[in-house]
Design an enzyme around this catalytic site. Structure first.
Site, PDB file in Angstrom:
ATOM      1  N   HIS A  39      89.842 -32.807  19.701  1.00  0.00           N
ATOM      2  CA  HIS A  39      88.844 -33.875  19.705  1.00  0.00           C
ATOM      3  C   HIS A  39      88.118 -33.918  18.360  1.00  0.00           C
ATOM      4  O   HIS A  39      87.936 -32.891  17.699  1.00  0.00           O
ATOM      5  CB  HIS A  39      87.844 -33.661  20.839  1.00  0.00           C
ATOM      6  CG  HIS A  39      88.446 -33.859  22.190  1.00  0.00           C
ATOM      7  ND1 HIS A  39      88.570 -35.095  22.772  1.00  0.00           N
ATOM      8  CD2 HIS A  39      88.978 -32.968  23.069  1.00  0.00           C
ATOM      9  CE1 HIS A  39      89.140 -34.962  23.959  1.00  0.00           C
ATOM     10  NE2 HIS A  39      89.411 -33.685  24.162  1.00  0.00           N
ATOM     11  N   HIS A 221      93.458 -37.560  29.948  1.00  0.00           N
ATOM     12  CA  HIS A 221      93.113 -36.252  30.493  1.00  0.00           C
ATOM     13  C   HIS A 221      93.310 -36.259  32.009  1.00  0.00           C
ATOM     14  O   HIS A 221      93.048 -37.258  32.678  1.00  0.00           O
ATOM     15  CB  HIS A 221      91.647 -35.926  30.214  1.00  0.00           C
ATOM     16  CG  HIS A 221      91.369 -35.487  28.813  1.00  0.00           C
ATOM     17  ND1 HIS A 221      91.799 -36.180  27.714  1.00  0.00           N
ATOM     18  CD2 HIS A 221      90.683 -34.415  28.337  1.00  0.00           C
ATOM     19  CE1 HIS A 221      91.379 -35.557  26.610  1.00  0.00           C
ATOM     20  NE2 HIS A 221      90.710 -34.479  26.963  1.00  0.00           N
ATOM     21  N   GLU A 224      92.419 -30.791  35.024  1.00  0.00           N
ATOM     22  CA  GLU A 224      91.637 -29.656  34.524  1.00  0.00           C
ATOM     23  C   GLU A 224      90.518 -29.372  35.516  1.00  0.00           C
ATOM     24  O   GLU A 224      90.554 -28.410  36.263  1.00  0.00           O
ATOM     25  CB  GLU A 224      91.075 -29.925  33.129  1.00  0.00           C
ATOM     26  CG  GLU A 224      90.321 -28.720  32.572  1.00  0.00           C
ATOM     27  CD  GLU A 224      89.525 -29.041  31.315  1.00  0.00           C
ATOM     28  OE1 GLU A 224      89.282 -28.106  30.532  1.00  0.00           O
ATOM     29  OE2 GLU A 224      89.132 -30.209  31.124  1.00  0.00           O
ATOM     30  N   ASP A 302      91.500 -28.057  21.769  1.00  0.00           N
ATOM     31  CA  ASP A 302      90.502 -28.860  22.467  1.00  0.00           C
ATOM     32  C   ASP A 302      89.279 -29.111  21.582  1.00  0.00           C
ATOM     33  O   ASP A 302      89.233 -30.095  20.857  1.00  0.00           O
ATOM     34  CB  ASP A 302      90.119 -28.186  23.786  1.00  0.00           C
ATOM     35  CG  ASP A 302      89.590 -29.150  24.827  1.00  0.00           C
ATOM     36  OD1 ASP A 302      89.505 -30.354  24.536  1.00  0.00           O
ATOM     37  OD2 ASP A 302      89.270 -28.712  25.945  1.00  0.00           O
ATOM     38  N   ASP A 303      88.296 -28.231  21.648  1.00  0.00           N
ATOM     39  CA  ASP A 303      87.055 -28.364  20.867  1.00  0.00           C
ATOM     40  C   ASP A 303      86.709 -27.004  20.257  1.00  0.00           C
ATOM     41  O   ASP A 303      85.864 -26.274  20.801  1.00  0.00           O
ATOM     42  CB  ASP A 303      85.899 -28.837  21.754  1.00  0.00           C
ATOM     43  CG  ASP A 303      86.126 -30.219  22.319  1.00  0.00           C
ATOM     44  OD1 ASP A 303      86.109 -31.181  21.539  1.00  0.00           O
ATOM     45  OD2 ASP A 303      86.331 -30.338  23.548  1.00  0.00           O
TER      46      ASP A 303
END
Length: 362
Positions: A39, A221, A224, A302-303
């Site tokens: 991201h 997405h 999750e 991801d982040d």
């Protein structure tokens, strides 16, 4: 032709992604790979966050100013709200053109250091539009910064425009049309992010139809924070060819078989799965179960800003916590390249580099 340079050899100074690699194992930072789940704001370096906050006079929450990854758990609404609040605070330091260019340039440098020759970074331009002159100028700036950073670093970089499932589906359609408009400028896909327990995937079907009918990849997405049904909805309602995360598919043998048969890639992010409380410990992440079932996988960070580790560290986790051999790590890297939107010359270069990495003595 897309130029993809060989990964740079790390210096003698250990990096934060070196894990516990020893001289008897190949260095995963030298393994060519593609990064398909990163991201935009979350790619920022912690030091850059602090410097930009000082530059713009932004007071950060203590959890972001300590220099350590924040403690997160997002399996309930309160926890997700805290995660989102921290993410929004980090995003607030990106206020001008120089900030955007710096973020993209540093992301490319970090990718190259981790052995990534191809990056598909995900951005919701509505988050930056108010400070950058609107949706179109914001996306144009991101794409221009991506082109510049790609040329300078040798890492191929493209963009996925992502809608926010917490917002109205009409907003997603606007973003889908914007993504299509810039398909010849570096946008390769359309995503859907945020808490999949909120905003049903099927509510965004028209936005994804706009994107896919124009040839963009559908990569929402799912699977999750919500279970296998959210993955099924991504497939059935949105036409997903990649699923962001998707780890909860491991709870359904039937769904895993479908993903394997249809060769739909799950972008698995082991570090963030544990950081957000989806699994209690790294060994619980069903990476091995998915891999052995034949589900194509692409490891992602991801982040990194919030979860504390970048791409190479995810390969170290696969090795140290899930027992992946170097041969299996190489196959994970191949799967990431095959699932990417990299042009054929870049794919060939990366796949050849993976074979060369594996041919080296351990």
């Amino acid at each position: 032709m897309e130029q993809v340079l060989a990964p740079s050899r790390p210096s003698d100074t250990p990096s934060d992604t070196s894990g516990t690699a020893s001289s008897t194992r190949r260095d995963v930072r030298l393994l060519p790979k593609a990064h398909l789940h990163l991201h935009f704001t979350g790619s920022m370096r912690p030091a850059t966050l602090l410097e930009l906050a000082e530059k713009h006079g932004v007071r950060l929450p203590e959890a972001l100013s300590s220099g350590e990854p924040p403690r997160l758990r997002a399996t309930d609404e309160r926890g997700w709200f805290r995660f989102q609040r921290l993410y929004d605070a980090a995003r607030s330091v990106l206020r001008d053109e120089d900030d955007i260019r710096r973020l993209v340039r540093e992301a490319a440098e970090d990718e190259r250091a981790d052995g990534s020759g191809w990056l598909e970074i995900q951005v919701d331009p509505t988050s930056y539009a108010p400070r950058l002159g609107g949706l179109i100028p914001a996306l144009e700036l991101v794409l221009d910064a991506v082109d510049e950073a790609s040329r300078e670093s040798g890492v191929g970089i493209r963009v996925l425009v992502a809608a926010n499932r917490m917002k109205h589906p009409l907003d997603a359609r606007t973003l889908a049309r914007l993504a299509v408009r810039f398909a010849d400028r570096g946008v390769v896909g359309f995503g859907l992010s945020n808490d999949e327990r909120r905003g049903l995937a099927r509510d965004f079907d028209r936005a994804f139809r706009i994107a896919t009918e124009a040839g963009l990849l559908a990569a929402p997405h799912g699977g999750e924070l919500a279970g296998p049904e959210s993955v099924r909805s991504c497939l059935d309602d949105l036409g997903a060819r990649r699923v962001g995360h998707g780890v909860r598919a491991a709870e359904s043998p039937v769904l895993m078989r479908r993903l394997a048969e249809e060769q739909i890639t799950c972008e698995v992010c082991p570090a963030s799965n544990v950081a957000l409380g989806v699994y209690e410990q790294q060994e619980d992440v069903p990476l091995r179960r998915l891999f052995d079932a034949g589900v194509p996988l692409a490891l992602g960070a991801d982040d990194p800003l919030l979860f504390g580790s970048r791409l190479a560290a995810q390969y170290e986790l696969a090795r140290d916590s899930h027992g992946f051999t170097d041969e299996e790590l190489a196959e994970l890297a191949r799967q990431s390249v095959r699932a990417s939107r990299a042009p054929e010359p870049a794919r060939v270069s990366l796949l050849s580099g993976i074979d060369a990495w594996l041919a080296q003595p351990a």
